[in-house]
Scaffold this motif. Sequence first.
Motif, PDB file in Angstrom:
ATOM      1  N   LYS A   7       5.860  -4.185   6.271  1.00  0.00           N
ATOM      2  CA  LYS A   7       4.479  -4.201   5.783  1.00  0.00           C
ATOM      3  C   LYS A   7       3.934  -5.615   5.775  1.00  0.00           C
ATOM      4  CE  LYS A   7       4.701   0.157   4.566  1.00  0.00           C
ATOM      5  NZ  LYS A   7       4.013   1.201   5.207  1.00  0.00           N
ATOM      6  N   ASN A   9       0.756  -8.075   4.125  1.00  0.00           N
ATOM      7  CA  ASN A   9      -0.312  -8.244   3.142  1.00  0.00           C
ATOM      8  C   ASN A   9      -1.336  -9.171   3.770  1.00  0.00           C
ATOM      9  OD1 ASN A   9       0.890  -6.706   1.068  1.00  0.00           O
ATOM     10  ND2 ASN A   9       2.252  -8.417   0.631  1.00  0.00           N
ATOM     11  N   ALA A  29      -6.561   5.761   7.276  1.00  0.00           N
ATOM     12  CA  ALA A  29      -5.214   6.325   7.102  1.00  0.00           C
ATOM     13  C   ALA A  29      -4.131   5.383   7.618  1.00  0.00           C
ATOM     14  CB  ALA A  29      -5.117   7.665   7.829  1.00  0.00           C
ATOM     15  N   PHE A  31      -3.719   2.235   6.728  1.00  0.00           N
ATOM     16  CA  PHE A  31      -3.357   1.206   5.763  1.00  0.00           C
ATOM     17  C   PHE A  31      -3.544   1.714   4.339  1.00  0.00           C
ATOM     18  CE2 PHE A  31      -7.750   0.747   7.004  1.00  0.00           C
ATOM     19  CZ  PHE A  31      -8.409   0.632   5.794  1.00  0.00           C
ATOM     20  N   LYS A  32      -3.070   0.926   3.387  1.00  0.00           N
ATOM     21  CA  LYS A  32      -3.159   1.277   1.967  1.00  0.00           C
ATOM     22  C   LYS A  32      -3.887   0.153   1.236  1.00  0.00           C
ATOM     23  CE  LYS A  32      -0.316   2.075  -2.103  1.00  0.00           C
ATOM     24  NZ  LYS A  32       1.048   2.118  -2.630  1.00  0.00           N
ATOM     25  N   CYS A  33      -4.914   0.504   0.485  1.00  0.00           N
ATOM     26  CA  CYS A  33      -5.619  -0.494  -0.327  1.00  0.00           C
ATOM     27  C   CYS A  33      -4.771  -0.825  -1.548  1.00  0.00           C
ATOM     28  CB  CYS A  33      -6.981   0.047  -0.763  1.00  0.00           C
ATOM     29  SG  CYS A  33      -8.107   0.304   0.622  1.00  0.00           S
ATOM     30  N   LEU A  34      -4.762  -2.086  -1.920  1.00  0.00           N
ATOM     31  CA  LEU A  34      -3.903  -2.543  -3.012  1.00  0.00           C
ATOM     32  C   LEU A  34      -4.604  -2.565  -4.367  1.00  0.00           C
ATOM     33  CD1 LEU A  34      -2.009  -5.406  -1.166  1.00  0.00           C
ATOM     34  CD2 LEU A  34      -1.316  -3.026  -1.495  1.00  0.00           C
ATOM     35  N   LYS A  39     -10.285  -0.027  -2.370  1.00  0.00           N
ATOM     36  CA  LYS A  39     -10.286   1.377  -1.970  1.00  0.00           C
ATOM     37  C   LYS A  39     -11.710   1.933  -1.948  1.00  0.00           C
ATOM     38  CE  LYS A  39      -8.053   5.766  -2.934  1.00  0.00           C
ATOM     39  NZ  LYS A  39      -7.032   6.455  -3.708  1.00  0.00           N
TER      40      LYS A  39
END
Length: 77
Positions: A7, A9, A29, A31-34, A39
């Motif tokens: 991963k 950052n 879809a 990636f992931k918001c932290l 988000k």
Amino acid sequence: MGSITKKLNISISQQKMAQLIQQGHLCAADFKCLDAESKQTVWQLCLWCCEKRIHCEKACSSDCTAQYTSKITLTTG
């Protein structure tokens, strides 16, 4: 090069994110918001990009940069 599942950052501007989503190079879809604010912002960008694609009458190869750089209006919670 290492593991494919590693991963990263990173930080990216809203305009660049909108450009990548609008051009189909990036999907939410992927990636992931932290955090919740990121988000919400990505969610708004996705909605904005979808609206632009639905109403776009130009060829997909057209550069839509001028359309979104000055017209992105985001509301964050």
